[in-house]
Every structure is written in C-alpha cells, then in structure tokens.
Design a protein around this motif. Structure first.
Motif, mmCIF file in Angstrom:
data_model
loop_
_atom_site.group_PDB
_atom_site.id
_atom_site.type_symbol
_atom_site.label_atom_id
_atom_site.label_comp_id
_atom_site.label_asym_id
_atom_site.label_seq_id
_atom_site.Cartn_x
_atom_site.Cartn_y
_atom_site.Cartn_z
ATOM 1 N N PRO A 91 51.229 46.697 45.614
ATOM 2 C CA PRO A 91 51.009 47.559 44.452
ATOM 3 C C PRO A 91 51.513 48.971 44.757
ATOM 4 N N LYS B 57 51.266 51.811 43.441
ATOM 5 C CA LYS B 57 50.387 52.980 43.323
ATOM 6 C C LYS B 57 49.658 53.326 44.630
ATOM 7 N N GLU C 271 54.263 45.326 42.834
ATOM 8 C CA GLU C 271 53.476 45.379 41.614
ATOM 9 C C GLU C 271 53.647 46.762 41.020
ATOM 10 N N ASN D 294 51.654 45.375 35.615
ATOM 11 C CA ASN D 294 50.337 45.587 35.026
ATOM 12 C C ASN D 294 50.377 46.878 34.221
ATOM 13 N N ARG E 151 45.644 39.098 32.120
ATOM 14 C CA ARG E 151 44.668 39.643 33.047
ATOM 15 C C ARG E 151 43.268 39.424 32.492
ATOM 16 N N HIS F 99 45.945 36.577 36.033
ATOM 17 C CA HIS F 99 45.745 37.712 36.929
ATOM 18 C C HIS F 99 44.296 38.157 36.908
ATOM 19 N N HIS G 58 41.623 41.028 39.175
ATOM 20 C CA HIS G 58 41.523 42.041 40.237
ATOM 21 C C HIS G 58 40.083 42.517 40.229
ATOM 22 N N SER H 128 38.848 47.420 44.594
ATOM 23 C CA SER H 128 39.432 47.700 45.900
ATOM 24 C C SER H 128 38.350 47.719 46.986
ATOM 25 N N GLY I 94 44.991 39.608 42.718
ATOM 26 C CA GLY I 94 44.854 41.063 42.783
ATOM 27 C C GLY I 94 44.637 41.592 44.196
ATOM 28 N N GLY I 95 44.069 42.801 44.269
ATOM 29 C CA GLY I 95 43.836 43.453 45.570
ATOM 30 C C GLY I 95 42.419 43.208 46.040
ATOM 31 N N GLY I 96 41.904 44.130 46.834
ATOM 32 C CA GLY I 96 40.524 44.031 47.275
ATOM 33 C C GLY I 96 40.344 43.748 48.753
ATOM 34 N N SER J 143 47.672 43.011 47.828
ATOM 35 C CA SER J 143 46.981 43.847 48.812
ATOM 36 C C SER J 143 47.721 45.151 49.029
ATOM 37 N N GLY J 144 47.050 46.239 48.736
ATOM 38 C CA GLY J 144 47.667 47.542 48.922
ATOM 39 C C GLY J 144 47.093 48.228 50.147
ATOM 40 N N ARG J 145 45.818 48.518 50.057
ATOM 41 C CA ARG J 145 45.114 49.222 51.124
ATOM 42 C C ARG J 145 45.325 48.566 52.491
HETATM 43 C C1 LIG Z 1 44.892 49.188 42.811
HETATM 44 C C2 LIG Z 1 45.251 47.814 42.545
HETATM 45 C C3 LIG Z 1 45.552 46.943 43.600
HETATM 46 C C4 LIG Z 1 45.418 47.325 45.049
HETATM 47 O O1 LIG Z 1 44.160 47.058 45.528
HETATM 48 P P1 LIG Z 1 43.843 47.175 47.101
HETATM 49 O O2 LIG Z 1 42.406 46.997 47.160
HETATM 50 O O3 LIG Z 1 44.335 48.490 47.560
HETATM 51 O O4 LIG Z 1 44.559 46.077 47.782
HETATM 52 C C5 LIG Z 1 45.960 45.668 43.285
HETATM 53 N N1 LIG Z 1 46.084 45.262 42.003
HETATM 54 C C6 LIG Z 1 45.781 46.072 40.961
HETATM 55 C C7 LIG Z 1 45.908 45.568 39.582
HETATM 56 C C8 LIG Z 1 45.349 47.363 41.198
HETATM 57 O O5 LIG Z 1 45.041 48.143 40.169
#
Ligand SMILES: *Cc1c(COP(=O)(O)O)cnc(C)c1O
Length: 664
Positions: free
Chosen positions: A130, A132, A155, A179, A229, A277, A279, A282, A317-319, A368-370
């Motif tokens: 992602p 962002k 993403e 998204n 979503r 989708h 999510h 996070s 999604g993330g998390g 996965s972003g974080r």
């Molecule tokens: C922010 C976001 C993520 C990233 O989540 P992390 O917990 O950082 O992995 C993934 N998908 C969507 C739709 C988000 O808004």
C-alpha cells in the motif's frame, strides 16, 4: 502527571539516582559482574524487537545485520554515521537500509509460499504494497524492483498513488489494487492500464462508483476488473479497536453489496466482479482477530460465488503487525504471532472454508504495509545539550537574616528520612508555594526565591533517592524519579520525523548507537528542537513493559552522542509536518555488501530554509530583498558600515540555503 518542558518552573532537576536505587528498566545486573555489550543489548531489548536485523557488537556498537546469500553480514551504525560525516551529511538523518526492505518482501512471500505448499492450497499468493505507508520514490522503486521476482504489486488509494503504481509495475502477473474514492478520471486511467494488459482492480467502496465504472468501461470498450470492499463485523484489538467492526468507516454493508451485485448483473458485468476486499485495520496485535476476520471474509466470498460472480481473488488487506516493544504479546505495540503463523492461519482458514463449500481456491492477496517497511528506516540524531537534574549547589551555611521559610526548607532537607518521606514532601511543597506567594507580592527578592527553589529541589531529590527503601509510597511520590530525570535535547523534530509518537502515543525503540559496553547511569526523557510542550518523548518501548525514562550515558566533552529511533519506515515520513518550520531531514540509503562493508546507494538532501519558507507561501527572494533594504537603512542611519552590510546580507542569504536543523 504531565509537565511542560519549556515551563522551567515545573520541571525539577535533581540528583542522579545511584544504582542501588534500582533504576526503572534496568535488568537485574549483578554488580560484581562487569558491564559488557551483552548487558547493553539486554537493557534496550534490541534482540527482542530487532527481529534479527539489529544487534550490538563486542565493541558496544549497534549493528545492522543483513542476510546475503545465507550469510549474515553486520555493519556498525557508528561506521555509517562516520561515513555520513565524511560526506558532509548533517544530522538528523533518516537511514534506509535497502537490504532490510528486500528481506521483508522476501520473508513475507516465502512464508506464504511455504504455508501454501504445506497446506496443499491450490492457488498462489500475491502481495501488494500500500503506497500510502511510505510513498517515497526510492522505497517504491526498491519494492517494485526487488518485488518483481515475487510478482509483488502495489495498492493505490488516490489518483496520485495510481500514477505511481502505473509507472512502477510492468509485470502483468503483479497486481495493482485501487482503493479509495474514484472519479471518472481515476477510472479511465485504470481502464487504460487494463487495456495495456495490467491487472488493475477497482475496489468498489461506495455505490456511487458503480455507474461510473459501467459507463466508462462500455464507452472505452474495456472489460474492467472489479472488486468489492466489505465492512466486516469482526472487531480487532489494538489502537484502532474503536474504528473496527460495524464502526468501520470503509466498505459496503451487506445490503449495499447486494445492490452492487444487482447493478453489475443488470449491466451483464458479473464476470468482471472477481475480487473481495477486506481490511480490518492496521497493527492487529492479536492473531485471533485475524483468524475471525478471514473466516468472515470467506463467508462473503462463497456467497458472491453463489450469486454468480466470477471471483478468483481474495484480498485480506493490511494489519500484519510489527513488534515495536519486543514483548511478543497482544498489547497494542506488539503482536502475539509470527509471520509464518500469520500466513499459515490465513491459508488454512481459506482452504477449509472453501473446500467445505466446494469452491475453487482464490489467489490470496494481502496489503502489508507496516510490516514491509517499518524495519528498513531509522532516524539518527545527535544530542545537543543535557539539562542534568542534580545541579543543585546549596550554600554551606545560611546568613543570619535568611527568611524563615528558607530556613524551614533547609531543616526539612536535613530531617528527611525513609520514615517521613510523605511529610517532608508536603512540607517542601508548602514552603515553596509560600515563598512563591511572597515573591509575587514583592516581599521576597529574586535571590531568595531562587534559593527556596533550590532547597525544594534538593528535598525532592533526597526523597526520590530514599523511595526504594520506603514501604508504602503514594502516587505523587512514585512519579518523582521520572519528574526528576535529565532532559536530553535532541537535534530532531517529533512532528516532522516521529509524528505517531505525538499523535497516537506510538512507542518506538530508541537507544544510543555506541558505548553499549558502558553502563548508562543517567535517566532521561528526550526533548526536540521545536518550541512545543508536545515536542518530547517520555514513553519508551521496552520488552519488560513501557518505561517513563530512558537510560543514557553522560555526554563526553568533544564527542557526539547519537541516538537512533528504530522501526520508523512505516507512516512516519509523509505524515510529518512543518511545525516550527523544521523540514524534511536528510535521507541516506545504504546497501550492505556480501563481502562486508556498505555503499551509500542514494542520498537526498533535506529541506533547506528556502524550501520550507516557500511551502508556506513566502518568496524567499522577496525576503532577501526586504532584508537588504533594512540593512541599507541601518547604513544610512550610520549604525553599520557598507561592508558590514555586505556581511550581514551574505549571512542572511547563506541561511536561506542552510539546513533547517541545528548545524555544528
Ligand atoms: C493502510 C492500509 C493498508 C496497510 O495496512 P498495514 O497495517 O500497514 O499493513 C492496507 N490496506 C488498506 C486498504 C489500507 O487502508
């Protein structure tokens, strides 16, 4: 008990607490045993939160550990900082380690691949990053380049992010997931991508998007890739607990989902609906939440298949969390599972649910972003100054005409014992307040007021030192050691570089980068360069539970003392702001080599004053012009000579091009 650093009246410098007092966060350390690097590593818990990427070497220096072709290569942060100094890079600096970013992408993809093999799952995993979470060009380039071998995609949550994704993904196996709210311009761009053979999905977040997608794709003659979503009712633990479940801002409700399905069916486009989708939020610390979320998502997936949608992709999604404090627990800043466990749980849950409904296994996607970028960046800064707590120099004797209240404070100090700590505290506060009152009414002078303050501080210091021996301690006494700690002034801005520590009380590991073979005997909090009460860090991650102070070493004359804040790669860089006009920091990317050693792969100069002034709509050239006129006026009035004017104007001009942080 909150206090403002800039309000000098409310902070109490005090004497250093000697080791026998038992300093918060210090692991039991046998005094007879010499302090070594190992003790330093344990004190800060680097092996707990470092995930094997960070360690301490024999020389007491923090190292970055990269795994290259199965070999572990360690590089000292001190050497990297020295390399920065030689290249003229001023602190603060964000250091990115490319190898760590690569390793995270590899780890995630390999863990899913293994879980898929182990479970006999009949489809593949496709990760997307992602944008962002860290939009910086070089981070995205590295993810796209290195990730290509795993078909790792991107993403996008906005038009700008879509343009980034489209210019970095060439591989037709990698996914682009869109998204966020999409206008027709956004949708057209995505349809062009599909036309070019890219797998670019529109994830429908609101009903309003559906007619635009239908209309645009008909007009352009492109068959879109559509996802929906869903808002899950699964609630999660952690910081975003309140925003999860039915309270979630994002996603369609079940009845809206039916509307989308019906609209697509009416347009004869159900074969475009291929992705579900979800999510949950996070930094989900608890694996149980993840498992429930997956099960709920699978139920929706099966229902969509029953409705006749083509499907084929399940995006979870993330998390995936990061263990910021190294506690390996379900607390907000941690996680009670490993990446392999995360992958295995997801794969097994999907497999079981779909098999029992006789539905083919979908491609599993996570965003996965974080967990992908947190480890690869750290913030380095130097300490500019320390306000030591114990600098209380009391006079040997008091003159005969000393005010009675001060003499009283002196006797409180002399009589303080373990048995009467609370009483002494009450008395000291009372006398100090009385003194302040008399000063306000002009009945006491500044020198007496200052002397009163010093005795008051000395009493608190003595109480803090005696506390560990006391049997029962009230809350106001309990917090004294923290109130009386040192303040280390760091060359950085919390608001620019560590916004989450301010905004959401994020805990991040912080420690000195060397001298770990030396026992740190100061307790401190950190203050930044901004003139803001919130520009401080006074909560610290630790595997034994969060701490109110950080153990640090005393400064050594003529030697820089550098601290590193770890795991700052996610969300911190662009969420930061220009408070007090401290701009972007310098950024250095290093790549560690297999033979040992490292190269400075890329450097970006941080903002200069000229830059930040233009961000807030000044025209720096005009400022210089105005200042020249001020200087000319001073020449005309005979206050400076024309040649001094030149120096003054040159200095102003040089400042415009200077770094916004403190330069040595
Ligand atoms: C922010 C976001 C993520 C990233 O989540 P992390 O917990 O950082 O992995 C993934 N998908 C969507 C739709 C988000 O808004």
């Amino acid at each position: 008990m909150d206090f403002c650093l800039r309000n000098k009246d409310m902070t109490f410098p005090i004497s250093q607490l000697d080791q026998s007092v038992g300093v918060a966060g210090q692991p039991p350390h046998d005094e007879a045993e010499d302090w070594t690097s190992r003790h330093g590593a344990e004190l800060y818990g680097i092996r707990e939160w470092g995930a094997g990427y960070f360690d301490v070497n024999e020389a007491g220096e923090v190292t970055v550990v990269a795994t290259i072709n199965g070999k572990k290569i360690s590089v000292s942060l001190t050497d990297i900082v020295e390399g920065m100094r030689e290249r003229g890079m001023e602190m603060p600096v964000v250091l990115r380690v490319e190898n760590l970013l690569d390793d995270r992408i590899r780890t995630l993809n390999e863990a899913f691949a293994k879980a898929i093999r182990d479970a006999g799952y009949r489809n593949v995993y496709r990760g997307v990053f992602p944008i962002k979470v860290n939009q910086q060009c070089h981070v995205i380039e590295e993810i796209a380049n290195f990730g290509a071998r795993f078909h790792h995609g991107l993403e996008a949550g906005s038009k700008a992010e879509l343009l980034i994704a489209l210019s970095h993904i060439q591989d037709q196996e990698s996914l682009i997931i869109c998204n966020g709210y999409k206008d027709s311009e956004f949708i057209e761009m995505g349809l062009y991508a599909v036309q070019m053979g890219l797998k670019c999905f529109f994830v429908v977040e609101t009903l309003a998007e559906v007619p635009i997608i239908i209309e645009r794709s008909r007009t352009m003659g492109v068959k879109p890739l559509i996802g929906v979503r869903l808002k899950l009712s699964t609630k999660v633990d952690g910081h975003w607990a309140e925003d999860s479940g039915d309270q979630s801002l994002f996603g369609l409700t079940p009845s809206q989902l039916i509307d989308v399905v019906d609209a697509l069916k009416a347009a004869d486009m159900l074969d475009s609906l291929q992705l579900l989708h979800t999510h949950l939020g996070s930094q989900i610390p608890n694996i149980r939440n993840i498992r429930s979320g997956v099960l709920e998502a699978c139920r929706y997936y099966c229902s969509l298949v029953e409705e006749g949608a083509a499907m084929g992709y399940l995006d979870l999604g993330g998390g995936l969390a990061v263990d910021y404090d190294g506690t390996k627990s379900s607390s907000t800043h941690s996680m009670n599972y490993s990446i392999s466990e995360y992958c295995a749980d997801i794969v097994e849950a999907v497999l079981e649910t779909l098999d029992s409904n006789d539905i083919p296994h979908p491609v599993i996607i996570t965003e996965s972003g974080r967990a992908t970028v947190a480890y690869s960046s750290l913030l380095l800064f130097n300490i500019l100054d320390v306000r030591q707590s114990e600098r209380v120099e009391l006079p040997k004797t008091l003159p005969d005409d000393t005010h009675e209240l001060i003499a009283n404070l002196k006797s409180v100090l002399e009589n303080a014992r373990v048995e009467n700590l609370q009483e002494c505290f009450n008395d000291a506060v009372y006398y100090r307040d009385e003194i302040a009152e008399l000063f306000r009414h002009g009945q006491l002078g500044l020198r007496e007021r200052a002397l009163g303050d010093m005795y008051h501080r000395a009493v608190l210091t003595k109480i803090a030192r005696l506390l560990p021996a006391a049997r029962r301690v009230s809350q106001e006494l309990e917090v004294l050691p923290e109130l009386l700690c040192d303040i280390y002034y760091g060359n950085f801005s919390v608001f620019q570089s560590l916004p989450d520590t301010w905004a959401i009380d994020q805990l991040l590991p912080i420690m000195p980068i060397r001298r770990l073979d030396e026992q740190p005997d100061r307790q401190a909090i950190l203050a930044d360069l901004t003139c803001d009460c919130d520009g401080k860090i006074d909560h610290f991650a630790n595997p034994n539970g969060p701490l109110r102070t950080l153990s640090l070493h005393p400064l050594v004359e003529g030697e820089e003392y550098h601290l590193a804040v770890f795991l700052v790669g996610a969300y911190q860089e662009t969420l930061g702001d220009l408070h007090n006009l401290f701009g972007d920091t310098n950024v250095v990317s290093v790549r560690i080599h297999e033979e040992g050693g490292f190269e400075f792969a890329r450097e970006f100069r941080g903002d200069c004053i000229f830059d930040v002034l233009s961000y807030v709509e000044y025209h720096p050239q005009n400022l210089l012009e105005k200042f020249r006129r001020t200087a000319e006026k001073a020449v005309q009035q005979g206050q400076i000579s024309a040649s001094v004017r030149k120096s003054v104007v040159d200095a102003f001009s040089a400042s415009l091009n200077g770094y916004t942080y403190f330069e040595r």
